[in-house]
Write a protein that holds these residues in place. Structure first.
Motif, short mmCIF file in Angstrom:
data_model
loop_
_atom_site.label_atom_id
_atom_site.label_comp_id
_atom_site.label_asym_id
_atom_site.label_seq_id
_atom_site.Cartn_x
_atom_site.Cartn_y
_atom_site.Cartn_z
N ILE A 1 72.58 47.53 12.93
CA ILE A 1 71.39 46.82 12.45
C ILE A 1 71.76 45.41 12.00
O ILE A 1 71.07 44.42 12.31
CB ILE A 1 70.72 47.60 11.31
CG1 ILE A 1 70.10 48.90 11.86
CG2 ILE A 1 69.65 46.76 10.62
CD1 ILE A 1 69.68 49.88 10.78
N VAL B 1 72.79 43.23 15.25
CA VAL B 1 71.68 42.85 16.14
C VAL B 1 70.75 41.87 15.43
O VAL B 1 70.16 40.98 16.07
CB VAL B 1 70.92 44.10 16.62
CG1 VAL B 1 69.95 44.63 15.57
CG2 VAL B 1 70.17 43.81 17.91
N GLY B 2 70.64 41.98 14.12
CA GLY B 2 69.85 41.02 13.37
C GLY B 2 70.43 39.62 13.46
O GLY B 2 69.70 38.62 13.61
N ARG C 1 67.27 46.42 19.18
CA ARG C 1 66.58 46.42 17.89
C ARG C 1 65.38 47.35 17.91
O ARG C 1 65.10 48.05 16.92
CB ARG C 1 66.11 44.99 17.55
CG ARG C 1 65.52 44.88 16.14
CD ARG C 1 66.59 45.08 15.08
NE ARG C 1 66.05 45.06 13.72
CZ ARG C 1 65.95 46.11 12.93
NH1 ARG C 1 66.33 47.31 13.36
NH2 ARG C 1 65.50 46.01 11.69
N SER D 1 58.37 51.32 16.16
CA SER D 1 59.17 50.68 17.20
C SER D 1 58.32 50.09 18.32
O SER D 1 58.78 49.21 19.05
CB SER D 1 60.16 51.69 17.80
OG SER D 1 59.49 52.65 18.60
N TRP E 1 58.01 46.32 18.69
CA TRP E 1 59.27 45.71 19.09
C TRP E 1 59.47 45.80 20.60
O TRP E 1 59.87 44.83 21.25
CB TRP E 1 60.43 46.37 18.36
CG TRP E 1 60.53 45.94 16.92
CD1 TRP E 1 59.89 46.50 15.86
CD2 TRP E 1 61.28 44.84 16.41
NE1 TRP E 1 60.21 45.82 14.71
CE2 TRP E 1 61.06 44.81 15.02
CE3 TRP E 1 62.13 43.90 16.98
CZ2 TRP E 1 61.67 43.85 14.19
CZ3 TRP E 1 62.73 42.95 16.17
CH2 TRP E 1 62.49 42.93 14.80
#
Length: 678
Positions: free
Chosen positions: A219, A222-223, A239, A252, A255
């Motif tokens: 997390i 990828v951020g 993500r 999700s 996204w």
């Protein structure tokens, strides 16, 4: 691909058959022949001209090719890889001998995950004069996508310094594919220390961490990638997947939609989006997503597999078999393929085929409860009661075993002649204990598991098995110490917190267990984590917190049967009869009307409140009793519903039967006493 065309001109002549024809008929006939001849001549001329033009090479249009290349590069940067590929293809068409155009087309294929096509275009690029030194890192990427990690590593090492960053990333991914995950992560970490603004490297590190089970690390990485480059579709898709694990299915979806807004035909996102839509219950949208995936990648095995699953859920097993046959050669013996293949075989009455596939699935996933339940059923149907018991034993020993599994075990014991054991499991099936989602045991003894930890002290999997072994052997203090060590070793892994929570729950420290489960849920809020957390919170006397967690999970996973069952039980206990009916009817629509426990709950819900519906309650109770006449819960529900409709003579017989089967159950005794009152 240009197809070859053939035109045949048939000459038609008239023959005399000895009969005389009229002058008008003869003239009409010759006019037709003349018309055919003209048409035939024109067709022949057209074919000739087409052949001449086809044989003549197209004149290159360098200016158009350069314009298409510029557009392709801009679209790549914007995250529309499919459109970038289209413009790169246009550039190749405009100037087939321009090596750079072929190399750019290869680059778009790499972005779309098509290693085979990328390799072909790289070959054409170098044949057209593209500098081979500029292609090593691209060839390495193409071969990695084709699952040849060794070749990828070798080729990446040949890349000149100008392309070292790209080559290092591919090398790290190849190391991870070979199983050397620590080295792969170190290579990328060193690279990012030198260049912390490399979004692609952060995305690669995130993927490797996610594959290794380090949810928190994934997390974070990828951020960082998306903060630098918000158009990196691989990072955006990852993500989306991490949000699905962390928060739930519904969370999700936006996204995934953000990925597809940039590139409506990005294959990886389409497949995951389709699967998520199916789990949410949006089947029409799921079908549309799979169709787009097939347009993006014709013949996609993943898309056909998802369509096969959708057809099976709808009860169209013939269509499901047809679609699954298209997917099977590619997806092979993956868990999903084995589960679906076994289901289709079972529905066709091919029990041995179903047994073989579900046994193979359990060999891959020993803790898969669904697979064990299905295998036990298939073995029982085939007459192998002892084999059925062996398959169901690990599930049946759990405190939270469901009524259907317990019923299967009881039937298997009946077939083996062990009616005393059958009676015990029938009693458990009537009112399952529901003591939370406990872990499986292990096959190896504790000393063997301890030796495995000593041999590989930094291997978390060995420690997890050791914790389970310690819990099963009763050494809970050492299990706690080992579980705490795993959390220190893997602070970003949800499995570590689950192991700690399971150990604390075994020690009766439910409040602390709930805190550990909450930490796991912060990284991966799936059904097993939810069940553990809700149970621990409830046992710790925090019913409101448990209800909040359950409600949150259901808001993200509205199709979850387990969550809906818990909600329905709590609604009944709280006197929320209308809400309970709505929840239970939704479960019935998903699972059918052959679940005895569900029918009993429906009967109770329809009898509750000021707006009770005794007739509907009686219908459900009668259906439950017909399915399981020796089930005390079904007999009790049927008897109580008869009492509510004024048929006390019949009710008394059924309630006496229920008490005889389950004399220790307070609810049955209370119902019997109420009917006996004058």
């Amino acid at each position: 691909m240009t197809s070859m065309l053939e035109t045949r001109i048939e000459k038609r002549t008239s023959s005399r058959d000895g009969r005389r024809r009229s002058s008008r008929t003869a003239k009409r006939m010759w006019r037709r022949i003349g018309l055919f001849a003209v048409i035939a001549g024109m067709a022949a001329l057209a074919v000739t001209l087409f052949a001449i033009n086809a044989a003549r090479p197209h004149a290159a249009d360098p200016a158009l090719a350069r314009d298409e290349v510029r557009q392709s590069i801009a679209l790549l940067d914007a995250g529309n890889y499919s459109a970038a590929r289209l413009h790169a293809q246009n550039a190749v068409t405009a100037d087939p001998k321009w090596g750079l155009a072929h190399a750019l087309l290869a680059r778009t294929f790499l972005a779309l995950g098509n290693g085979d096509a990328a390799e072909g275009e790289l070959d054409r690029a170098t044949d057209a004069g593209f500098d081979p030194e500029r292609a090593h890192h691209l060839y390495a990427h193409a071969w990695l996508l084709q699952d040849d990690a060794d070749a990828a590593l070798t080729e990446a090492a040949k890349a000149p310094p100008r392309y070292a960053g790209y080559a290092v990333r591919i090398g790290a991914q190849a190391l991870a594919a070979q199983g050397d995950v620590p080295r792969a992560q170190q290579v990328l970490s060193d690279m990012l220390d030198a260049n912390p603004r490399d979004a692609a490297a952060w995305a690669d590190l995130a993927q490797i961490r996610a594959d290794a089970g380090n949810g928190a690390g994934a997390i974070d990485a990828v951020g960082r990638a998306l903060a630098i480059d918000g158009n990196n579709l691989a990072a955006l898709t990852l993500r989306s997947e991490l949000v699905r694990d962390q928060y739930g299915l519904t969370a999700s979806l936006p996204w995934f939609e953000a990925v597809l807004k940039r590139d409506a035909y990005y294959y990886d996102a389409l497949i995951d989006y389709a699967a998520t839509l199916g789990d949410v219950g949006r089947y029409q949208d799921m079908l549309e997503a799979t169709r787009k995936a097939l347009a993006a990648r014709p013949g996609s095995a993943d898309a056909y597999y998802l369509q096969a699953v959708m057809a099976a859920r709808a009860g169209n097993f013939d269509l499901s078999r047809t679609l699954f046959a298209r997917a099977k050669p590619t997806i092979g013996d993956t868990p999903g393929a084995l589960l679906l293949g076994g289901t289709l075989a079972f529905k066709a009455g091919a029990y041995q085929q179903a047994i073989d596939q579900w046994q193979a699935l359990i060999d891959q996933q020993p803790m898969n409860l669904t697979a064990r339940r299905l295998l036990g059923l298939a073995l029982l149907k085939s007459g192998d009661a002892r084999g059925s018991l062996d398959a169901l034993r690990p599930a049946g020993l759990r405190g939270d075993a469901d009524s259907y599994t317990l019923m299967l075990i009881a039937r298997a014991f009946e077939q083996t002649g062990e009616r005393d054991w059958a009676a015990k499991y029938l009693d458990r099936a009537a009112w399952p204990a529901g003591s939370g989602a406990s872990p499986f045991g292990v096959d190896d003894d504790t000393p063997t598991l301890a030796d495995a930890v000593k041999t590989a002290p930094d291997e978390p999997t060995a420690r997890l098995s050791y914790v389970r072994g310690l819990l099963e052997s009763g050494d809970r203090d050492e299990a706690l110490a080992q579980a705490q060590a795993i959390v220190k070793m893997m602070p970003g892994a949800p499995t570590a917190y689950l192991a700690l929570g399971d150990t604390l729950a075994a020690l009766g420290r439910y409040g602390e267990a709930a805190a550990a489960y909450r930490s796991a849920a912060g990284l991966r809020f799936d059904e097993p984590t939810m069940l553990r957390m809700v149970d621990a919170l409830d046992r710790a006397g925090q019913r409101q917190a448990a209800l909040t967690a359950l409600t949150l999970y259901l808001s993200q996973n509205p199709q979850s049967i387990a969550a809906q069952r818990i909600a329905a039980h709590w609604q009944i206990a709280g006197g929320e009869w209308d809400a309970a009916i709505e929840t239970l009817e939704n479960i019935r629509q998903q699972t059918g009307s052959r679940d005895v426990a569900l029918l009993v709950d429906l009967s109770a819900a329809y009898l509750g409140g000021d707006d009770a519906d005794p007739d509907t309650a009686l219908a459900y109770a009668k259906a439950a009793y017909r399915l399981a006449p020796m089930n005390p819960a079904a007999a009790d529900a049927y008897g109580w519903a008869l009492h509510q409709t004024g048929r006390d003579d019949q009710a008394l017989q059924l309630l006496q039967k229920a008490v005889a089967i389950a004399p220790g159950n307070a609810q049955v005794r209370e119902h019997l006493a109420a009917v006996r009152k004058p």
